[in-house]
Design a protein around this motif. Structure first.
Motif, short mmCIF file in Angstrom:
data_model
loop_
_atom_site.label_atom_id
_atom_site.label_comp_id
_atom_site.label_asym_id
_atom_site.label_seq_id
_atom_site.Cartn_x
_atom_site.Cartn_y
_atom_site.Cartn_z
N ASN A 168 -2.88 -2.70 -16.35
CA ASN A 168 -3.85 -2.02 -15.48
C ASN A 168 -4.32 -2.78 -14.25
OD1 ASN A 168 -3.84 0.40 -16.86
ND2 ASN A 168 -5.34 -0.35 -18.35
N VAL A 169 -3.60 -3.80 -13.81
CA VAL A 169 -3.88 -4.37 -12.48
C VAL A 169 -3.45 -3.29 -11.48
CG1 VAL A 169 -3.21 -6.18 -10.84
CG2 VAL A 169 -3.44 -6.71 -13.28
N SER A 170 -4.19 -3.17 -10.37
CA SER A 170 -3.83 -2.09 -9.44
C SER A 170 -2.43 -2.32 -8.88
CB SER A 170 -4.84 -2.01 -8.29
OG SER A 170 -4.33 -2.58 -7.12
N GLY A 171 -1.68 -1.22 -8.73
CA GLY A 171 -0.30 -1.30 -8.26
C GLY A 171 -0.23 -2.00 -6.91
N GLU A 172 -1.20 -1.71 -6.06
CA GLU A 172 -1.17 -2.27 -4.71
C GLU A 172 -1.33 -3.80 -4.75
OE1 GLU A 172 -3.78 -0.31 -1.92
OE2 GLU A 172 -3.82 -2.09 -0.64
N ILE A 204 1.05 -4.47 -14.09
CA ILE A 204 0.83 -3.04 -13.92
C ILE A 204 0.55 -2.38 -15.27
CG2 ILE A 204 1.95 -0.86 -13.26
CD1 ILE A 204 3.42 -2.61 -11.09
N LYS A 232 0.84 -1.20 0.00
CA LYS A 232 0.00 0.00 0.00
C LYS A 232 0.89 1.25 0.00
CE LYS A 232 -3.93 1.72 2.72
NZ LYS A 232 -4.78 2.21 1.67
N SER A 267 2.89 1.55 -3.36
CA SER A 267 2.08 1.79 -4.57
C SER A 267 1.44 3.18 -4.52
CB SER A 267 1.00 0.72 -4.72
OG SER A 267 0.12 0.75 -3.63
N GLU A 268 1.34 3.75 -3.32
CA GLU A 268 0.87 5.13 -3.26
C GLU A 268 1.99 6.10 -3.60
OE1 GLU A 268 -1.01 5.58 0.57
OE2 GLU A 268 -2.76 4.45 -0.12
N LYS A 294 3.61 5.77 -8.49
CA LYS A 294 2.37 5.58 -9.26
C LYS A 294 2.60 4.62 -10.43
CE LYS A 294 0.03 8.50 -6.80
NZ LYS A 294 -0.40 7.85 -5.56
N ALA A 295 1.53 3.89 -10.75
CA ALA A 295 1.62 2.91 -11.82
C ALA A 295 2.02 3.56 -13.14
CB ALA A 295 0.30 2.17 -11.98
#
Ligand SMILES: [Zn+2]
Length: 346
Positions: free
Chosen positions: A328-332, A325, A233, A236-237, A240-241
């Motif tokens: 478009n899979v979430s970075g987290e 990534i 978390k 990934s914040e 950014k992806a």
């Protein structure tokens, strides 16, 4: 910008300077190379020489035209970025019919030209086919294959090539007065792209990302699932992806002030460099090729704990995470899965 200020790219410089010397410049060029590889520098060195009142293969730097180039105020040089079709018609096709103001040429430098849609490219085609005597178009692209074949076939394509590490590293050490190990990481990370290396050398973001890689690889040794999720978390914040899309406006001033940031895939590249060091140390026990040479102790520890198969597995997992990534899979989510996967190997 002058040709002599550009590091490397000798072939392209030779090509353009010989065209200038023989007064046989083409009406349309494609400068093809990744972001920060120096396309704009090359374009500006060429245009400065082309419009310089002294003539010749290098700009003098002191005539009125050269001053106007340096301050990006040349009345016969237009900067346009990825124009939509309407802007192509008005600001290029239409505008080119008006004769140059003070020079023998009128030059259009189109940035991100490969991001123009089909209709915009088609609108440009006729002008590239039959430009007025004074019209010159430079298309700056990161992937020339995204240009229509009909456009490509009418332009001279110049491919910006990656520079060798032996060129980049000493340059960075000399210019930025940075320690050897930092120059190593920057050089390895920039993959032949001096512009990128330079930007990173001046950026706190890079130093921090490097520190984060070291800390992450240590934490991953002893973490539980909840801690892995927290780390995923947090990072990934922070990373950014996707990099913020560059402004589509062609403000040269803005371009220089752009804040460098490290994206999540780039952060993962730094992690790859880390595990490459671990692998290298494990295989040879030699430290001379280690990139993170200020973290030898940590590298030694990890090389002791991981077997070859595990390191191989980590490389594959990082590659897989990058692909996720990009699709478009979430970075987290992707990062969490990666951390758990690395943890499993210890
Ligand atoms: Zn001049």
């Amino acid at each position: 910008m002058t040709f002599s200020e550009i590091i490397g790219q000798e072939e392209i410089k030779a090509h353009l300077q010989s065209a200038l010397q023989q007064k046989k410049v083409s009406h349309a060029y494609i400068l093809n190379g990744e972001a920060e590889s120096g396309k704009m520098m090359m374009a500006e060195a060429f245009v400065a020489a082309l419009l310089c009142e002294e003539g010749g293969a290098e700009s003098c730097g002191s005539c009125k035209s050269c001053h106007q180039m340096q301050t990006h105020n040349h009345p016969d040089v237009k900067y346009i970025a990825a124009p939509p079709v309407k802007q192509v018609r008005e600001d290029i096709v239409g505008d080119m019919q008006i004769k140059p103001y003070s020079s023998p040429y009128k030059v259009y430098i189109i940035e991100h030209a490969d991001e123009m849609d089909q209709s915009a490219q088609n609108a440009l085609l006729k002008t590239i086919e039959e430009p007025p005597e004074y019209g010159i178009i430079l298309l700056l692209v990161s992937n020339d294959q995204r240009l229509l074949q009909t456009i490509r076939s009418r332009c001279v394509t110049l491919n910006i090539k990656p520079l060798r590490d032996e060129v980049i590293k000493p340059y960075l050490i000399q210019k930025y007065n940075i320690p050897d190990y930092e120059a190593n990481v920057l050089t390895s990370f920039s993959q032949g792209n001096l512009g990128r290396a330079q930007k990173l050398a001046q950026s706190d973001a890079f130093v921090e990302a490097r520190r984060d890689v070291m800390s992450l690889s240590a934490k991953v040794l002893n973490m539980n699932d909840a801690e892995a999720l927290d780390l995923a978390k947090e990072y990934s914040e922070k990373y950014k992806a996707k990099r913020k899309k560059q402004a589509q406006i062609s403000m040269v001033e803005d371009r220089e002030e752009e804040e460098e940031e490290i994206s999540l895939p780039e952060f993962l590249d730094l992690l790859v460099v880390w595990y490459r060091d671990v692998l290298l140390y494990k295989a040879s026990q030699k430290t001379s090729q280690i990139i993170y040479s200020d973290a030898l102790h940590q590298i030694r520890t990890q090389a002791g704990k991981l077997d070859y198969e595990s390191i191989e597995w980590i490389f594959k997992s990082i590659e897989k995470t990058k692909r996720q990534i990009y699709s478009n899979v979430s970075g987290e989510v992707a990062l969490d899965a990666l951390l758990l996967s690395i943890k499993e190997t210890y």
